[in-house]
Write an enzyme that holds these catalytic residues in place. Structure first.
Site, PDB file in Angstrom:
ATOM      1  N   HIS A  72     -35.513  19.487  22.949  1.00 22.24           N
ATOM      2  CA  HIS A  72     -36.757  18.745  22.708  1.00 22.24           C
ATOM      3  C   HIS A  72     -37.901  19.388  23.491  1.00 22.24           C
ATOM      4  CE1 HIS A  72     -35.105  14.591  21.223  1.00 22.24           C
ATOM      5  NE2 HIS A  72     -34.499  15.615  20.635  1.00 22.24           N
ATOM      6  N   PRO A 292     -33.505   4.546  35.401  1.00 21.79           N
ATOM      7  CA  PRO A 292     -33.310   5.568  34.354  1.00 21.79           C
ATOM      8  C   PRO A 292     -34.598   5.963  33.616  1.00 21.79           C
ATOM      9  CG  PRO A 292     -32.331   3.477  33.722  1.00 21.79           C
ATOM     10  CD  PRO A 292     -32.763   3.330  35.129  1.00 21.79           C
TER      11      PRO A 292
END
Ligand code: FAS
Ligand code: PHB
Length: 389
Positions: A72, A292
């Site tokens: 990505h 996270p």
């Protein structure tokens, strides 16, 4: 039993450390509390910094990642449904790899099996002894029998709830912590991902994240109160709430389906200093926890393993113990910078029950900065794609 380095914990930190040390001819024994199937049943991280990609390749655990992972070059942020892209390559010349931690652990197990690694599963009652001597010992129970291992060094790779950090005397360690007043409800579904790249969504109803594992496996999260459990969120309710928080054009095309995993993870920032004591060295979640939001947890663990393995290899190859003495300081320098990135992105993107109008305006201005400033996007992209080792 005797070995050079005893490794407590067979998650990503422990398996990668064992692999790197064995590649350098240093003997290890990995002691893992759970079964291999249990370790491989965990759904955790999804985004790899490019440094992590290169470390896994060097460890001989990168082939399937290179075949099945997705590179990505950017991600999307949205606020109240309006989204903008952060182009990592334009901002800092780097990319990330999307490839699940579960698969990394599977690949590390395969590499360790090929290397003939000694990994003891279902090792219970692990205890560390004589860490402040040059003959540390580890004891445990295996199939109901007491076992003992003598070694030169102990690597604590046993996560936040392990025993290693507790083996550092309370008077010798300082713990820094921030617990967030919400959790992340995550689901895994065999559906097409919401978009080609990740979408981090700030919304009045709460944060949402749309991620993925592959073109037919999506991973989504929504911010929920700490009092909520998976049972409070039937699939239909989850998908409806995710749709409300994502940009309208993304929500309109969202493919929904039954969840194959659903769990709530609490969010905290935590650091233990120092990350070493006597012959004990902590790696990964045993030493630090990040929310996270910044996709740093697994990647920070890899950084610790790079530093500790380099220090141990120097010690065994040339007798140079200097890097071992400086391990904690070197690792913490990188940990604190990633800690701040994860904390700041969590503060920016989530709704806090005690935030007032001023703090909400600061969040809006922070997102405005990211949307308008090349310099701010570059700082984000450098942190997200990975600080140098
Ligand atoms: P781990 O916790 O993965 O592994 C520790 C191992 O030690 C485990 O296998 C455990 O069974 C074993 N162990 C524990 N106590 C022991 C004992 N006494 N004796 C022997 N063995 C023992 N990071 C991200 O970047 N993105 C995410 O989305 C994300 N989601 C997460 C969700 C959850 C619920 C959790 C808990 C963490 C998440 N993380 C995420 C962070 C996660 O990926 C960690 O950073 C990563 O697993 C760190 O790896 P280890 O340090 O190996 O610790
Ligand atoms: C994931 O895919 O699980 C994931 C990705 C990015 C994050 C957190 C989790 O920041």
């Amino acid at each position: 039993m005797r070995t050079e380095v005893a490794i407590i914990g067979g998650g990503p930190s422990g398996l990668l450390l064992s692999q790197r040390l064995m590649q350098a001819g240093i003997g290890t024994v990995v002691l893992e509390r759970q079964s291999r199937d249990h370790v491989l049943s965990r759904i955790r991280a999804g985004v790899l910094e490019w440094g992590t990609v290169e470390v896994l390749r060097a460890a001989g655990a990168g082939d399937r990642m290179d075949r099945e992972g997705q590179i990505h070059d950017g991600c999307w942020l949205s606020s109240e449904g309006e989204r903008f892209r952060i182009d990592f390559r334009a901002a800092c010349g780097r990319s990330v790899m999307v490839y699940g931690q579960t698969e990394i652990t599977r690949d590390l197990y395969a590499a360790q099996d090929a290397a003939g690694a000694v990994i003891v599963h279902r090792a219970t009652d692990v205890a560390l002894h004589d860490l402040d001597t040059d003959r540390p010992r580890v004891t445990w129970t295996e199939d109901g029998q007491p076992r003992e291992l003598t070694c030169d060094y102990v690597a604590g790779c046993d996560g936040f709830h392990g025993v290693s950090r507790q083996a550092i005397p309370a008077a010798a360690r300082t713990e820094y912590e921030r617990v967030y007043p919400f959790g992340w409800l995550g689901i895994l579904a065999r559906t097409r991902p919401a978009a080609d790249e990740l979408i981090y969504a700030a919304h009045a109803r709460g944060f949402a994240l749309s991620s993925m594992r592959n073109p037919r496996l999506s991973r989504h999260y929504i911010q929920v109160p700490l009092s909520d459990g998976p049972e409070d969120w039937p699939d239909a309710a989850f998908w409806d709430e995710l749709r409300r928080r994502l940009p309208a054009e993304v929500a309109a095309g969202l493919e929904i389906g039954p969840s194959i995993e659903k769990s709530v993870a609490p969010l905290r920032s935590f650091v233990c200093t120092p990350m070493q004591w006597g012959r004990l060295f902590l790696c990964g979640d045993a030493a630090h926890i990040v929310p996270p939001t910044g996709a740093k947890g697994l990647n920070l663990a890899v950084g610790d393993v790079v530093y500790l393995s380099e220090a141990l290899i120097a010690r065994y190859r040339s007798g140079d113990a200097g890097r071992l003495a400086g391990y904690s300081d070197r690792a913490l320098a990188r940990v604190w910078r990633a800690m701040r990135f994860s904390w700041s992105l969590t503060m920016l993107m989530h709704r806090f029950p005690d935030h007032d109008a001023w703090e909400r305006r600061m969040q809006d201005a922070g997102l405005d900065d990211l949307q308008r400033s090349d310099a701010v996007r570059r700082v984000f992209a450098e942190a997200y794609t990975g600080l140098p080792f």
